[in-house]
Design a protein around this motif. Sequence first.
Motif, PDB file in Angstrom:
ATOM      1  N   ILE A   8       0.975  -1.191  -0.347  1.00 31.17           N
ATOM      2  CA  ILE A   8       0.255   0.131  -0.194  1.00 31.17           C
ATOM      3  C   ILE A   8       1.000   1.019   0.172  1.00 31.17           C
ATOM      4  O   ILE A   8       0.948   2.047  -0.773  1.00 31.17           O
ATOM      5  CB  ILE A   8      -0.887   0.152   1.681  1.00 31.17           C
ATOM      6  CG1 ILE A   8      -2.202  -1.469   1.089  1.00 31.17           C
ATOM      7  CG2 ILE A   8      -1.917   1.229   1.403  1.00 31.17           C
ATOM      8  CD1 ILE A   8      -2.612  -1.261   2.440  1.00 31.17           C
ATOM      9  N   LEU A   9       2.290   1.092   0.563  1.00 30.51           N
ATOM     10  CA  LEU A   9       2.689   2.423   0.810  1.00 30.51           C
ATOM     11  C   LEU A   9       3.941   2.546  -0.744  1.00 30.51           C
ATOM     12  O   LEU A   9       4.244   3.826  -1.046  1.00 30.51           O
ATOM     13  CB  LEU A   9       3.504   2.187   2.044  1.00 30.51           C
ATOM     14  CG  LEU A   9       3.305   2.193   3.334  1.00 30.51           C
ATOM     15  CD1 LEU A   9       4.366   1.596   4.808  1.00 30.51           C
ATOM     16  CD2 LEU A   9       2.129   3.388   3.613  1.00 30.51           C
ATOM     17  N   ALA A  10       3.522   1.363  -1.118  1.00 24.08           N
ATOM     18  CA  ALA A  10       4.215   1.302  -2.379  1.00 24.08           C
ATOM     19  C   ALA A  10       5.734   1.477  -1.932  1.00 24.08           C
ATOM     20  O   ALA A  10       6.598   2.244  -3.358  1.00 24.08           O
ATOM     21  CB  ALA A  10       3.930   2.590  -3.796  1.00 24.08           C
ATOM     22  N   LEU A  11       6.426   0.862  -1.531  1.00 18.09           N
ATOM     23  CA  LEU A  11       8.011   0.290  -1.076  1.00 18.09           C
ATOM     24  C   LEU A  11       8.929   0.490  -1.672  1.00 18.09           C
ATOM     25  O   LEU A  11       8.705  -0.755  -2.237  1.00 18.09           O
ATOM     26  CB  LEU A  11       8.292   1.183  -0.111  1.00 18.09           C
ATOM     27  CG  LEU A  11       7.945   1.796   1.413  1.00 18.09           C
ATOM     28  CD1 LEU A  11       8.619   0.863   2.973  1.00 18.09           C
ATOM     29  CD2 LEU A  11       7.983   3.283   1.483  1.00 18.09           C
ATOM     30  N   GLU A  12      10.007   0.816  -2.442  1.00 14.65           N
ATOM     31  CA  GLU A  12      10.929   0.157  -2.933  1.00 14.65           C
ATOM     32  C   GLU A  12      11.974  -0.804  -1.596  1.00 14.65           C
ATOM     33  O   GLU A  12      11.161  -0.629  -0.558  1.00 14.65           O
ATOM     34  CB  GLU A  12      11.875   1.030  -3.175  1.00 14.65           C
ATOM     35  CG  GLU A  12      11.309   2.416  -3.982  1.00 14.65           C
ATOM     36  CD  GLU A  12      10.884   1.824  -5.631  1.00 14.65           C
ATOM     37  OE1 GLU A  12      11.481   0.237  -5.999  1.00 14.65           O
ATOM     38  OE2 GLU A  12      10.641   2.715  -6.224  1.00 14.65           O
ATOM     39  N   ALA A  13      12.539  -1.072  -1.863  1.00 12.62           N
ATOM     40  CA  ALA A  13      12.869  -2.777  -1.885  1.00 12.62           C
ATOM     41  C   ALA A  13      13.818  -2.538  -0.239  1.00 12.62           C
ATOM     42  O   ALA A  13      13.650  -2.662   0.380  1.00 12.62           O
ATOM     43  CB  ALA A  13      13.722  -3.779  -2.642  1.00 12.62           C
ATOM     44  N   VAL A  14      14.833  -1.562  -1.110  1.00 18.01           N
ATOM     45  CA  VAL A  14      15.452  -0.981   0.245  1.00 18.01           C
ATOM     46  C   VAL A  14      14.974  -0.265   1.424  1.00 18.01           C
ATOM     47  O   VAL A  14      14.802  -0.722   3.254  1.00 18.01           O
ATOM     48  CB  VAL A  14      16.600   0.386  -0.834  1.00 18.01           C
ATOM     49  CG1 VAL A  14      15.992   1.538  -0.654  1.00 18.01           C
ATOM     50  CG2 VAL A  14      17.636   0.524   1.307  1.00 18.01           C
ATOM     51  N   ASP A  15      14.207   0.020   1.310  1.00 17.15           N
ATOM     52  CA  ASP A  15      12.891   1.037   2.132  1.00 17.15           C
ATOM     53  C   ASP A  15      11.953   0.119   2.710  1.00 17.15           C
ATOM     54  O   ASP A  15      11.393  -0.433   4.385  1.00 17.15           O
ATOM     55  CB  ASP A  15      11.873   1.867   2.060  1.00 17.15           C
ATOM     56  CG  ASP A  15      12.663   3.245   1.510  1.00 17.15           C
ATOM     57  OD1 ASP A  15      13.972   3.872   2.225  1.00 17.15           O
ATOM     58  OD2 ASP A  15      11.687   4.037   0.741  1.00 17.15           O
ATOM     59  N   ARG A  16      11.166  -1.165   2.188  1.00 19.59           N
ATOM     60  CA  ARG A  16      11.082  -1.757   2.293  1.00 19.59           C
ATOM     61  C   ARG A  16      11.735  -2.986   3.936  1.00 19.59           C
ATOM     62  O   ARG A  16      11.267  -3.109   4.786  1.00 19.59           O
ATOM     63  CB  ARG A  16      10.925  -3.463   1.879  1.00 19.59           C
ATOM     64  CG  ARG A  16       9.479  -2.769   0.413  1.00 19.59           C
ATOM     65  CD  ARG A  16       9.059  -3.940  -0.195  1.00 19.59           C
ATOM     66  NE  ARG A  16       8.607  -3.588  -1.361  1.00 19.59           N
ATOM     67  CZ  ARG A  16       7.073  -3.878  -0.665  1.00 19.59           C
ATOM     68  NH1 ARG A  16       6.469  -5.137  -0.146  1.00 19.59           N
ATOM     69  NH2 ARG A  16       6.087  -3.324  -1.418  1.00 19.59           N
ATOM     70  N   ASP A  17      13.142  -2.905   3.239  1.00 16.29           N
ATOM     71  CA  ASP A  17      14.009  -3.999   4.892  1.00 16.29           C
ATOM     72  C   ASP A  17      14.017  -2.720   6.039  1.00 16.29           C
ATOM     73  O   ASP A  17      13.893  -3.529   7.072  1.00 16.29           O
ATOM     74  CB  ASP A  17      15.875  -3.505   4.101  1.00 16.29           C
ATOM     75  CG  ASP A  17      15.391  -4.545   2.973  1.00 16.29           C
ATOM     76  OD1 ASP A  17      14.740  -5.954   2.766  1.00 16.29           O
ATOM     77  OD2 ASP A  17      16.317  -4.521   2.178  1.00 16.29           O
ATOM     78  N   VAL A  18      13.845  -1.371   5.528  1.00 16.95           N
ATOM     79  CA  VAL A  18      14.116  -1.279   7.420  1.00 16.95           C
ATOM     80  C   VAL A  18      12.891  -0.841   7.317  1.00 16.95           C
ATOM     81  O   VAL A  18      12.643  -0.931   8.550  1.00 16.95           O
ATOM     82  CB  VAL A  18      14.531   0.830   6.456  1.00 16.95           C
ATOM     83  CG1 VAL A  18      13.969   1.679   7.722  1.00 16.95           C
ATOM     84  CG2 VAL A  18      15.490   0.626   5.749  1.00 16.95           C
ATOM     85  N   ALA A  19      11.476  -0.836   7.209  1.00 16.37           N
ATOM     86  CA  ALA A  19      10.593  -0.908   7.594  1.00 16.37           C
ATOM     87  C   ALA A  19      10.036  -2.615   8.555  1.00 16.37           C
ATOM     88  O   ALA A  19       9.520  -2.564   9.307  1.00 16.37           O
ATOM     89  CB  ALA A  19       9.108  -0.934   6.723  1.00 16.37           C
ATOM     90  N   ARG A  20      10.661  -3.677   7.741  1.00  7.36           N
ATOM     91  CA  ARG A  20      10.535  -4.888   8.416  1.00  7.36           C
ATOM     92  C   ARG A  20      11.499  -5.195   9.744  1.00  7.36           C
ATOM     93  O   ARG A  20      11.517  -5.683  10.695  1.00  7.36           O
ATOM     94  CB  ARG A  20      11.406  -5.814   7.401  1.00  7.36           C
ATOM     95  CG  ARG A  20      10.149  -6.538   5.902  1.00  7.36           C
ATOM     96  CD  ARG A  20      10.887  -7.437   5.857  1.00  7.36           C
ATOM     97  NE  ARG A  20      10.167  -7.213   3.582  1.00  7.36           N
ATOM     98  CZ  ARG A  20      11.048  -6.898   2.669  1.00  7.36           C
ATOM     99  NH1 ARG A  20      12.210  -6.474   2.844  1.00  7.36           N
ATOM    100  NH2 ARG A  20      10.647  -7.597   2.049  1.00  7.36           N
TER     101      ARG A  20
END
Length: 387
Positions: A38-50
């Motif tokens: 939903i946030l449409a995050l890029e891969a690097v940002d997804r790792d931060v979110a995790r």
Amino acid sequence: AGVGVGIDDAGLEAGPGGSTFRIVNPVTADELEFMLDILALEAVDRDVARSLHVDYLDAWTGEVPPILEVAAARTPYEDGDAFGKEALLQNDEYLAAVQATRRLDERLFDDFAAAFGTSITPEAPQAVRLQRIFDRAVDVEPLSATGRFATSAPEASPFEIIDGMDFDPTTRANAIAALLPEAPGLLEVYSGVDADRIDVARQDILDSVAFDEKKIDYVDFTTSVNQRALRVLGDRERRRTRIEAAMLEAVVPALESLSSIELEFEVADRGMYARGGDRTTGVVQRALRLPDLEPEQIDTLATILREHLERELDLVARARTFRLESSRLPEIVEIDGGVSTRYDGEQAVQQELGKLVFQRDELRERLRKRVRSTLSEEQRRRIDANG
């Protein structure tokens, strides 16, 4: 107590996305991934979110399960004398667990905003907050149940409706993007729904205690419960109406013709308390996804389906009117020879809803035949073979 209010025990269960509590859940790994879509995050940002999610789970595990374990240890229905005190304490603990989870959720979302503020649209944080309300999974079954007067279709997140459409990635992303501007308004409608459910259960407990202590009689008790049930049912229908409007007015127009029709058909299908069978829905979906449709066939299918959807959405609106207006009839329980007449009122509403479902199914059978008639014999064989 002579009259009880059922709230599921807060036991730990294994769910598809991980372990879940029945009263309130943390954000699971699967739910997090959907939020990141939903946030449409890029891969690097997804790792931060995790990574932020790991910290969140640690905090949730340390704070919320102990509250739920204390609540689960209470047995208010085993001792009539202690029912009121124990049930209210348990209700307070359930509410405390929900409030603690909401606070931890907000901290996680604030962390997301701080980390990705320039990478996400302004509505996206509100969208994940909305999705989280559907994921928190408060499961309360008070006397004031929504099925008391008329069966109501379950509430579903608009993002989950899109996710369940099996669209290609581009269409799915476009649908989510079209829905984002609607998220703040929908969030306002849904913001207090989990705490409200627990509050309804609390009011039922208080009425049960008052009835046991002979402070109110049976008619007063059932009238109070019924009035709350009608309010719960009405609130649910109004919330579902807002989601339906957002899907039909914001998302459907943003999609290409055939995808928009498919989504509109899904919204109509969800509007009735009894969904239609695959006999028609499967044929429609498979026909719309045939790769070799001619332009004339596409135009004909679009015309046929939009004519049908206009009629079906009218039936959905009529069903909602029955649930909201006819159900007021048994609001005051009448006692006739010691027998409540509420059942007759409920049955009358259900019969009217059943008639509308029958009309919907008849319309769909005609639709199925019309859709098939637009296809070539070879195309019909293919959609039949895939059914």
